[in-house]
Design a protein around this motif. Structure first.
Motif, short mmCIF file in Angstrom:
data_model
loop_
_atom_site.label_atom_id
_atom_site.label_comp_id
_atom_site.label_asym_id
_atom_site.label_seq_id
_atom_site.Cartn_x
_atom_site.Cartn_y
_atom_site.Cartn_z
N ARG A 94 0.84 -1.21 0.00
CA ARG A 94 0.00 0.00 0.00
C ARG A 94 0.87 1.25 0.00
O ARG A 94 0.58 2.23 -0.71
N LEU A 95 1.94 1.25 0.77
CA LEU A 95 2.83 2.40 0.80
C LEU A 95 3.64 2.53 -0.49
O LEU A 95 3.86 3.63 -0.99
N ARG A 96 4.06 1.40 -1.03
CA ARG A 96 4.83 1.44 -2.28
C ARG A 96 4.01 2.02 -3.43
O ARG A 96 4.57 2.60 -4.35
N MET A 97 2.69 1.84 -3.37
CA MET A 97 1.85 2.39 -4.42
C MET A 97 1.90 3.92 -4.45
O MET A 97 1.55 4.53 -5.46
N HIS A 105 17.12 -0.34 -15.97
CA HIS A 105 16.96 -1.26 -17.10
C HIS A 105 15.49 -1.48 -17.47
O HIS A 105 15.13 -2.58 -17.91
N PHE A 106 14.67 -0.47 -17.28
CA PHE A 106 13.30 -0.39 -17.80
C PHE A 106 12.32 -1.31 -17.07
O PHE A 106 11.26 -0.87 -16.64
N ASN A 107 12.62 -2.63 -17.00
CA ASN A 107 11.75 -3.60 -16.32
C ASN A 107 10.33 -3.63 -16.88
O ASN A 107 9.36 -3.81 -16.14
N LEU A 108 10.19 -3.47 -18.20
CA LEU A 108 8.89 -3.62 -18.83
C LEU A 108 8.57 -5.10 -19.02
O LEU A 108 9.47 -5.92 -19.21
N TRP A 109 7.30 -5.44 -18.99
CA TRP A 109 6.88 -6.81 -19.26
C TRP A 109 6.91 -7.05 -20.78
O TRP A 109 6.16 -6.42 -21.53
N PRO A 110 7.76 -7.96 -21.25
CA PRO A 110 7.93 -8.10 -22.70
C PRO A 110 6.71 -8.65 -23.42
O PRO A 110 6.55 -8.43 -24.63
N HIS A 111 5.84 -9.38 -22.71
CA HIS A 111 4.68 -10.00 -23.35
C HIS A 111 3.47 -9.08 -23.39
O HIS A 111 2.42 -9.47 -23.92
N LEU A 112 3.60 -7.87 -22.84
CA LEU A 112 2.49 -6.91 -22.83
C LEU A 112 2.83 -5.74 -23.75
O LEU A 112 3.99 -5.35 -23.89
N THR A 113 1.80 -5.17 -24.35
CA THR A 113 1.99 -3.97 -25.17
C THR A 113 2.33 -2.78 -24.27
O THR A 113 2.24 -2.86 -23.03
N VAL A 114 2.71 -1.69 -24.90
CA VAL A 114 3.01 -0.46 -24.15
C VAL A 114 1.82 -0.07 -23.28
O VAL A 114 1.98 0.20 -22.08
N LEU A 115 0.64 -0.03 -23.86
CA LEU A 115 -0.55 0.35 -23.08
C LEU A 115 -0.79 -0.63 -21.94
O LEU A 115 -1.07 -0.22 -20.80
N GLN A 116 -0.67 -1.91 -22.21
CA GLN A 116 -0.91 -2.92 -21.17
C GLN A 116 0.11 -2.79 -20.04
O GLN A 116 -0.23 -2.99 -18.87
N ASN A 117 1.37 -2.48 -20.37
CA ASN A 117 2.38 -2.26 -19.33
C ASN A 117 1.96 -1.13 -18.39
O ASN A 117 2.16 -1.21 -17.18
N ILE A 118 1.38 -0.07 -18.94
CA ILE A 118 1.05 1.11 -18.15
C ILE A 118 -0.19 0.88 -17.28
O ILE A 118 -0.24 1.32 -16.13
N ILE A 119 -1.18 0.15 -17.81
CA ILE A 119 -2.44 0.02 -17.07
C ILE A 119 -2.44 -1.16 -16.11
O ILE A 119 -3.33 -1.27 -15.26
N GLU A 120 -1.46 -2.05 -16.19
CA GLU A 120 -1.47 -3.27 -15.41
C GLU A 120 -1.63 -3.00 -13.91
O GLU A 120 -2.54 -3.55 -13.26
N ALA A 121 -0.77 -2.19 -13.34
CA ALA A 121 -0.82 -1.96 -11.89
C ALA A 121 -2.04 -1.14 -11.46
O ALA A 121 -2.69 -1.49 -10.47
N VAL A 123 -4.96 -1.03 -12.71
CA VAL A 123 -6.18 -1.85 -12.82
C VAL A 123 -6.16 -2.99 -11.81
O VAL A 123 -7.14 -3.21 -11.09
N HIS A 124 -5.05 -3.72 -11.72
CA HIS A 124 -5.04 -4.95 -10.93
C HIS A 124 -4.57 -4.74 -9.49
O HIS A 124 -4.93 -5.54 -8.62
N ARG A 129 -11.06 1.61 -12.35
CA ARG A 129 -11.84 1.27 -13.54
C ARG A 129 -10.95 1.24 -14.78
O ARG A 129 -10.18 2.16 -15.02
N ARG A 130 -11.08 0.18 -15.56
CA ARG A 130 -10.21 -0.03 -16.71
C ARG A 130 -10.34 1.10 -17.73
O ARG A 130 -9.33 1.59 -18.26
N ASP A 131 -11.57 1.51 -18.04
CA ASP A 131 -11.75 2.55 -19.05
C ASP A 131 -11.13 3.87 -18.62
O ASP A 131 -10.52 4.60 -19.42
N GLU A 132 -11.24 4.18 -17.32
CA GLU A 132 -10.64 5.40 -16.79
C GLU A 132 -9.12 5.35 -16.87
O GLU A 132 -8.45 6.32 -17.26
N VAL A 133 -8.55 4.19 -16.52
CA VAL A 133 -7.10 4.04 -16.53
C VAL A 133 -6.56 4.09 -17.97
O VAL A 133 -5.51 4.70 -18.22
#
Length: 262
Positions: A94-97, A105-121, A123-124, A129-133
């Protein structure tokens, strides 16, 4: 100060007090204390091995300090009940959020698109709300100059583009503090400028930022406070004009002669 949160506007966003950390009997941090006020950009400078990145990792508790306290808007990170009992994972998450970290070194998820990388945290983890994010993520991509990369995968991006996605991903969590761990050190020299430009715009917009960097020009032009570390200690800190123009310590003069004149 107690572990009880106090009104954020009345205190610094980040207060680090007496942090020590050792690895295999080697002292990496030796009683480091530092404050970052709301809206400040603070740059941590120093030679490799001086403890800069370890200090950043202690702020978000990726490394647990041996001693000392870290307060985010008055709330203690990592420990509770008088500093004796470690926080549970949910409480720490909760505090880390409330902090956004941009890694070397970026640490992007390679199997997700750019948009999916940004909305993952958002949303989940934040359960927003997904549409808002998605709408906010698209606006962030526009701000970092990557609106046309919305559906691209990280493998199709340059290093500079990946880092700008990393910044957008951190901002999507609406953090109170942004932590940058040498965000340009893994980039080819011609790509550094595009990331620095985004960081400057964030600073000008009033984001609160703690930045580990070797980019002397960025520190001189953008920082509100420059902090020089060496041997796990803060050896000098001040505003950029004083630090770069009239350093108070011999160690700072040596550092500037080597790194600014190089």
């Amino acid at each position: 100060m107690t572990d009880t949160a106090v009104k954020a506007n009345d205190i610094s966003v980040l207060e680090i007090s007496g942090i020590t950390k050792t690895f295999d009997d080697k002292v990496v941090l030796d009683g480091v204390s530092l404050t970052v006020a709301r809206g400040q950009t603070v740059c941590l400078l120093g030679p490799s091995g001086s403890g800069k990145s370890t200090l950043l990792r202690c702020v978000n508790w990726l490394e647990r300090p041996d001693q000392g306290t870290v307060l985010l808007c008055g709330e203690r990170i990592g420990m509770r009940k008088g500093g004796v009992v470690p926080m549970g994972n949910a409480e720490l998450a909760r505090l880390r959020m409330r902090m956004g970290t941009v890694f070397q070194h970026f640490n992007l998820w390679p199997h997700l698109t750019v948009l999916q990388n940004i909305i993952e945290a958002p949303v989940h983890v934040q359960k927003r709300r997904r549409d808002e994010v998605i709408a906010e993520a698209e606006a962030l991509l526009e701000n970092v100059g990557l609106a046309d990369k919305r559906d691209a995968f990280p493998s199709r991006l340059s290093g500079g583009q990946k880092q700008r996605v990393g910044i957008a991903r951190a901002l999507a969590m609406k953090p109170e503090l942004l932590l940058f761990d040498e965000p340009t050190s893994a980039l080819d020299p011609e790509l550094v400028g595009e990331v620095i430009a985004v960081m400057k715009s964030l600073s000008q917009a009033g984001s609160t930022m703690l930045v580990v960097t070797h980019e002397m020009g960025f520190a001189r032009e953008t920082a509100d406070k420059v902090v020089l570390m060496d041997g796990g200690r803060i050896v000098e800190q001040g505003d950029p004009e004083q630090f770069f123009g009239n350093p108070r310590t011999e160690r700072a003069r040596q550092f500037l002669q080597r790194y600014v004149s190089a």
